[in-house]
Scaffold this active site. Structure first.
Site, PDB file in Angstrom:
ATOM      1  N   HIS A   1       3.834  11.974 -63.957  1.00 47.69           N
ATOM      2  CA  HIS A   1       3.721  11.278 -62.669  1.00 47.69           C
ATOM      3  C   HIS A   1       4.099   9.795 -62.831  1.00 47.69           C
ATOM      4  O   HIS A   1       4.888   9.261 -62.043  1.00 47.69           O
ATOM      5  CB  HIS A   1       2.278  11.428 -62.149  1.00 47.69           C
ATOM      6  CG  HIS A   1       2.013  10.748 -60.842  1.00 47.69           C
ATOM      7  ND1 HIS A   1       1.720  11.445 -59.688  1.00 47.69           N
ATOM      8  CD2 HIS A   1       1.979   9.430 -60.488  1.00 47.69           C
ATOM      9  CE1 HIS A   1       1.534  10.574 -58.694  1.00 47.69           C
ATOM     10  NE2 HIS A   1       1.672   9.344 -59.156  1.00 47.69           N
ATOM     11  N   GLU A   2       3.546   9.151 -63.858  1.00 45.63           N
ATOM     12  CA  GLU A   2       3.795   7.712 -64.044  1.00 45.63           C
ATOM     13  C   GLU A   2       5.246   7.451 -64.463  1.00 45.63           C
ATOM     14  O   GLU A   2       5.868   6.487 -64.014  1.00 45.63           O
ATOM     15  CB  GLU A   2       2.828   7.109 -65.069  1.00 45.63           C
ATOM     16  CG  GLU A   2       1.344   7.224 -64.709  1.00 45.63           C
ATOM     17  CD  GLU A   2       1.020   6.766 -63.304  1.00 45.63           C
ATOM     18  OE1 GLU A   2       1.696   5.861 -62.788  1.00 45.63           O
ATOM     19  OE2 GLU A   2       0.093   7.339 -62.695  1.00 45.63           O
TER      20      GLU A   2
ATOM     21  N   GLN B   1       4.326   0.019 -58.730  1.00 44.74           N
ATOM     22  CA  GLN B   1       3.271   0.125 -57.719  1.00 44.74           C
ATOM     23  C   GLN B   1       2.590  -1.203 -57.435  1.00 44.74           C
ATOM     24  O   GLN B   1       1.832  -1.318 -56.460  1.00 44.74           O
ATOM     25  CB  GLN B   1       2.221   1.159 -58.146  1.00 44.74           C
ATOM     26  CG  GLN B   1       2.774   2.579 -58.163  1.00 44.74           C
ATOM     27  CD  GLN B   1       1.695   3.576 -58.516  1.00 44.74           C
ATOM     28  OE1 GLN B   1       1.398   3.782 -59.684  1.00 44.74           O
ATOM     29  NE2 GLN B   1       1.075   4.185 -57.512  1.00 44.74           N
TER      30      GLN B   1
ATOM     31  N   HIS C   1       7.547   7.383 -61.618  1.00 47.54           N
ATOM     32  CA  HIS C   1       7.521   6.121 -60.866  1.00 47.54           C
ATOM     33  C   HIS C   1       8.563   5.124 -61.401  1.00 47.54           C
ATOM     34  O   HIS C   1       9.084   4.302 -60.656  1.00 47.54           O
ATOM     35  CB  HIS C   1       6.150   5.448 -60.975  1.00 47.54           C
ATOM     36  CG  HIS C   1       5.163   5.883 -59.928  1.00 47.54           C
ATOM     37  ND1 HIS C   1       5.393   5.758 -58.578  1.00 47.54           N
ATOM     38  CD2 HIS C   1       3.923   6.426 -60.036  1.00 47.54           C
ATOM     39  CE1 HIS C   1       4.344   6.196 -57.897  1.00 47.54           C
ATOM     40  NE2 HIS C   1       3.437   6.614 -58.759  1.00 47.54           N
TER      41      HIS C   1
ATOM     42  N   GLY D   1      -3.903   6.390 -63.441  1.00 47.55           N
ATOM     43  CA  GLY D   1      -2.631   5.852 -63.920  1.00 47.55           C
ATOM     44  C   GLY D   1      -2.068   4.906 -62.875  1.00 47.55           C
ATOM     45  O   GLY D   1      -2.368   5.028 -61.681  1.00 47.55           O
TER      46      GLY D   1
ATOM     47  N   CYS E   1      -1.505  10.096 -55.204  1.00 49.42           N
ATOM     48  CA  CYS E   1      -0.853   8.876 -55.679  1.00 49.42           C
ATOM     49  C   CYS E   1      -1.467   7.685 -54.958  1.00 49.42           C
ATOM     50  O   CYS E   1      -1.681   7.744 -53.748  1.00 49.42           O
ATOM     51  CB  CYS E   1       0.647   8.954 -55.388  1.00 49.42           C
ATOM     52  SG  CYS E   1       1.556   7.491 -55.931  1.00 49.42           S
ATOM     53  N   LEU E   2      -1.741   6.614 -55.705  1.00 46.95           N
ATOM     54  CA  LEU E   2      -2.356   5.421 -55.108  1.00 46.95           C
ATOM     55  C   LEU E   2      -1.429   4.738 -54.112  1.00 46.95           C
ATOM     56  O   LEU E   2      -1.877   3.923 -53.310  1.00 46.95           O
ATOM     57  CB  LEU E   2      -2.765   4.428 -56.207  1.00 46.95           C
ATOM     58  CG  LEU E   2      -3.849   4.918 -57.177  1.00 46.95           C
ATOM     59  CD1 LEU E   2      -4.096   3.883 -58.269  1.00 46.95           C
ATOM     60  CD2 LEU E   2      -5.142   5.231 -56.440  1.00 46.95           C
TER      61      LEU E   2
HETATM   62 ZN    ZN Z   1       1.655   7.493 -58.193  1.00 48.04          ZN
END
Ligand code: ZN
Length: 209
Positions: free
Chosen positions: A152-153, A53, A156, A48, A110-111
């Site tokens: 999670h997304e 991000q 963000h 995701g 998380c990226l």
């Molecule tokens: Zn994340």
């Protein structure tokens, strides 16, 4: 890790993203943005990616959990997490309209914070209302890992990171996760780390006096 993905500490990750209009969604700019996000997510790779991000404060996220990402995991690991392949799609202006009281705790990453992970409690099931990449209304009923990805997304998009929800004492480098925690269940990890939910009890372990 593509340099395009902004890292923790960048203010865009802590801001409120703005909704997109149906007209914008049908326009070329947003389609190009969705393509960029798709390739950034696949290169990472991740399951995701939210627009903040890549420094775009917009209520847009892309999700894809490919079967090939599951090859290393055992059937038991996948079943425990309710993890099944999810085809690529975009989620726009999402709202969680219902979530199960029942929760699960699993390690999540998380990226924007690569190399680390922590146990994060999440609702097992969610219902999400959103627009799709054509600007059409959509209702998503998700469970298991897909429900976790959505939560999670969507976090963000309002400036939340898993750091805000994790069991603080479970925070670990990925190397140490693989060495010490990978094969343990949440209950065992909680006991080993003296994890408590700070939000309920207000004080970290060992400071109750
Ligand atoms: Zn994340």
């Amino acid at each position: 890790m593509p340099s395009e993905i902004v890292q923790v500490g960048h203010p865009v990750l802590r801001g409120q993203a703005r909704p997109l209009s149906p007209g914008e969604i049908r326009g070329r700019k947003i389609h190009t943005l969705i393509d960029r996000m798709r390739s950034a997510m696949q290169q990472a790779p991740g399951v995701g990616l939210a627009a903040p991000q890549i420094a775009m404060p917009l209520q847009l996220a892309v999700i894809e959990d490919r079967a090939e990402y599951h090859k290393e995991a055992s059937a038991a690991h996948l079943a425990e997490r309710g993890r099944r392949p999810v085809p690529f799609h975009a989620v726009i202006n999402p709202v969680i309209v219902d979530r199960s009281a029942e929760t699960a705790e699993f390690f999540e990453g998380c990226l924007s914070l690569p190399g680390f992970s922590a146990l994060v409690p999440r609702a097992l099931r969610v219902t999400v209302e959103c627009l799709d990449e054509r600007g059409e209304k959509k209702v998503i009923e998700a469970s298991g890992w897909y429900a976790r990805i959505l939560q999670h997304e969507i976090d963000h998009l309002s400036g939340m990171l898993y750091l805000d929800r994790m069991l603080l004492r479970s925070f670990t480098s990925m190397d140490n996760w693989a060495q010490f925690w990978k094969d343990k269940g949440a209950r065992e990890i909680r006991a080993a780390l003296d994890c408590m939910d700070f939000r309920q009890d207000g004080a970290p372990p060992g400071t109750s006096n």
